[in-house]
Design an enzyme around this catalytic site. Structure first.
Site, short mmCIF file in Angstrom:
data_model
loop_
_atom_site.label_atom_id
_atom_site.label_comp_id
_atom_site.label_asym_id
_atom_site.label_seq_id
_atom_site.Cartn_x
_atom_site.Cartn_y
_atom_site.Cartn_z
N ASP A 193 0.82 -1.21 0.00
CA ASP A 193 0.00 0.00 0.00
C ASP A 193 0.86 1.26 0.00
O ASP A 193 2.05 1.23 0.31
CB ASP A 193 -0.93 0.00 1.22
CG ASP A 193 -0.16 -0.02 2.54
OD1 ASP A 193 0.90 -0.67 2.59
OD2 ASP A 193 -0.61 0.61 3.51
N GLU A 194 0.23 2.36 -0.34
CA GLU A 194 0.77 3.71 -0.17
C GLU A 194 2.14 3.90 -0.81
O GLU A 194 3.09 4.33 -0.16
CB GLU A 194 0.81 4.07 1.33
CG GLU A 194 -0.57 4.07 1.96
CD GLU A 194 -0.55 4.34 3.46
OE1 GLU A 194 -1.41 5.09 3.93
OE2 GLU A 194 0.33 3.79 4.16
N ILE A 195 2.23 3.60 -2.10
CA ILE A 195 3.49 3.81 -2.81
C ILE A 195 3.20 4.15 -4.26
O ILE A 195 2.29 3.59 -4.88
CB ILE A 195 4.40 2.55 -2.73
CG1 ILE A 195 5.70 2.80 -3.51
CG2 ILE A 195 3.70 1.31 -3.23
CD1 ILE A 195 6.72 1.70 -3.37
#
Length: 537
Positions: A343-345
């Site tokens: 997540d979150e990349i």
């Protein structure tokens, strides 16, 4: 107005002498007529029919079990021992007042985890297609006994069980919680306690978020610097440390005895600074993969911000590292799943990396789980997506675990404004009713999981406060059909379970959504089956 059922749970099971003197039970021809409220069962069974009478547990008991029910017989014997009831075990059919029956033919009716529980004038009968189903039947039965049984021998000398017929099975196969041990470390003792509490409420998956920017929490013997260096960090005020491989195996065995599978998460390719500081050669030249540079090797990171570190995805060494770590983790993981985070990349090679990581997990004999962003890539159909915001445009059709933050992120406040909680997903917090109101009609959903992220969760009491009592709602959402759920009825049952959680030593949040039944603070609290592993017969 709540019924008498919720206000006076102690009426259901107490010493017969008390009832004789007060006229609570009426007896005729050895038939003991029940008065008062039946037990408050969580999660609510699918079919529940209370009888009019009580069954008195005799001083001498026989547990009659057939082939396949041996472990269940040991769990039941331990329960009865705490109730001051002597119980011998005998393998056979129709040979005792406690009958444990495993019958594979029941799977069509009950599934792999369902059970039938009958209590009548002749005794107690538990049936299932599997040992797991019998285990869950015993957890239901456990809630028929006074909460005091959790921490010590019952003070009562005679116990009565309300007669009942229950036919039960779970709505979802995946009924989980997640403990983030990466930002602040929680060790073997707490995790075992958490497993014991999960088991009582028929939860069966424990996801461990083992790595993040702040810390690396699992020993990888081929990469010793991950724990020699990477485990030394934590968020400000948090705890450092790691699970040895021996401790990790011990935790898995303890959990599996309770039908709980541990799912390890190595968060890649982002949230990875603890690995980058341990092995700086994984970074790009001039640390261009760290942006903004909230920390650079050899500094540890103790902040809260996310989305600033990632592997250097251009380097072949990155994929060698991932394969080596996943391979070693797969060897010591007894369950079928490994979680790769994801997540979150933002990175041009993100989709390429995710497909390769999925392939690596499969190569090592496991099934991949990832946060929902991984489904932007053409991953395998066997991968399981864990949804936390539900906004990803997926290019694949895969099974789904629901961890939607508005319903299940228990690091958020119990009530608006609670200290040391997050509110980025839902400003007023995630209430018990928010959890309980979750609904999904998707056939792709295999279950639900409630995470606690530990940016601001720094000790056992704070972790308890986040999980409980909201995890009771998670358990009922995961187990009980939506058509049978009623929030007022549920909070009434929760009010009774406050005493049991107290006896178990849970520092739960006294939610104002619940009209709690009064109780005294337990001295030396303990969970009934703490430390118990059933012997192999």
């Amino acid at each position: 107005m709540k019924s008498l059922y919720y206000k006076f749970p102690a009426l259901i099971l107490i010493v017969s002498i008390f009832f004789s003197s007060c006229g609570g039970f009426q007896s005729s021809d050895n038939i003991i007529i029940a008065e008062g409220s039946p037990p408050a069962i969580i999660p609510l069974p699918q079919t529940l029919t209370w009888g009019e009478n009580m069954y008195k547990i005799p001083n001498a008991n026989t547990i009659c079990f057939n082939e396949g029910s041996e472990k269940a017989a040991n769990w039941l014997q331990e329960l009865l021992k705490r109730a001051n009831a002597k119980a011998e075990k005998t393998q056979g059919n129709s040979c005792g007042n406690w009958a444990l029956i495993t019958d594979s033919a029941l799977e069509e009716q009950l599934g792999k985890e369902g059970y039938i529980l009958d209590i009548d004038n002749d005794g107690v009968t538990l049936k299932s297609a599997t040992e797991a189903g019998l285990f869950y039947a015993i957890q239901t039965l456990r809630q028929f006994f006074p909460a005091e049984i959790e921490r010590k021998q019952l003070s009562q000398t005679e116990i009565f069980l309300r007669q009942v017929h229950i036919e039960d099975q779970p709505k979802y196969s995946w009924r989980g919680t997640m403990v983030d041990v990466a930002r602040s470390f929680f060790g073997l003792e707490y995790l075992k306690d958490h497993v014991d509490r999960m088991a009582l409420y028929k939860l069966n998956r424990l996801h461990l978020h083992l790595t993040d920017d702040q810390g690396w929490r699992i020993e990888i013997k081929s990469k010793p610097k991950l724990t020699e260096i990477g485990s030394k960090g934590s968020v400000k005020g948090g705890n450092s440390g790691f699970l040895t491989q021996e401790g990790y195996l011990e935790l898995q065995d303890y959990a599996l005895a309770r039908n709980i599978v541990i799912i390890p998460e190595i968060d890649i390719p982002g949230h990875i600074y603890s690995a980058l500081v341990s092995y700086p050669e994984l970074n790009c030249p001039e640390n261009s993969n760290i942006d903004p540079k909230l920390a650079t090797p050899p500094e540890l990171y103790s902040g809260y911000e996310v989305g600033w570190s990632r592997f250097c995805l251009e380097k072949p060494e990155t994929y060698d590292f991932v394969s080596e770590v996943i391979g070693e983790l797969a060897q010591i993981t007894k369950g079928p799943w490994i979680h790769i985070g994801g997540d979150e990349i933002e990175d041009p090679l993100y989709e390429t990396f995710v497909v390769k990581a999925d392939s690596i997990v499969q190569h090592h004999g496991k099934i991949t789980i990832g946060w929902e962003e991984v489904t932007k890539a053409s991953v395998s159909s066997s991968l399981i997506s864990q949804q936390w915001h539900g906004k990803t445009e997926s290019v694949v059709d895969v099974q789904v675990i629901e961890s939607i933050c508005t319903n299940f992120y228990l690091d958020h406040a119990n009530t608006p404004g609670q200290e040391n909680t997050l509110n980025w997903c839902k400003e007023d917090g995630v209430s018990i009713e928010d959890v309980y109101s979750f609904s999904s009609k998707s056939s792709s959903v295999i279950g639900v999981e409630a995470p606690v992220w530990t940016e601001h969760v720094l000790n056992d009491e704070m972790m308890d406060d986040r999980f409980w009592p909201r995890t009771l709602a998670v358990a009922e959402v995961a187990w009980t059909s939506e058509s049978k759920r009623d929030f007022l009825d549920f909070t009434g049952r929760v009010s009774v379970h406050g005493e049991r959680l107290n006896e178990m030593g849970v520092h739960f949040f006294p939610s104002p959504e619940v009209d709690w039944t009064p109780y005294k603070k337990a001295k030396e609290p303990k969970t009934l089956f703490s430390g118990f592993i059933p012997a192999e017969n």
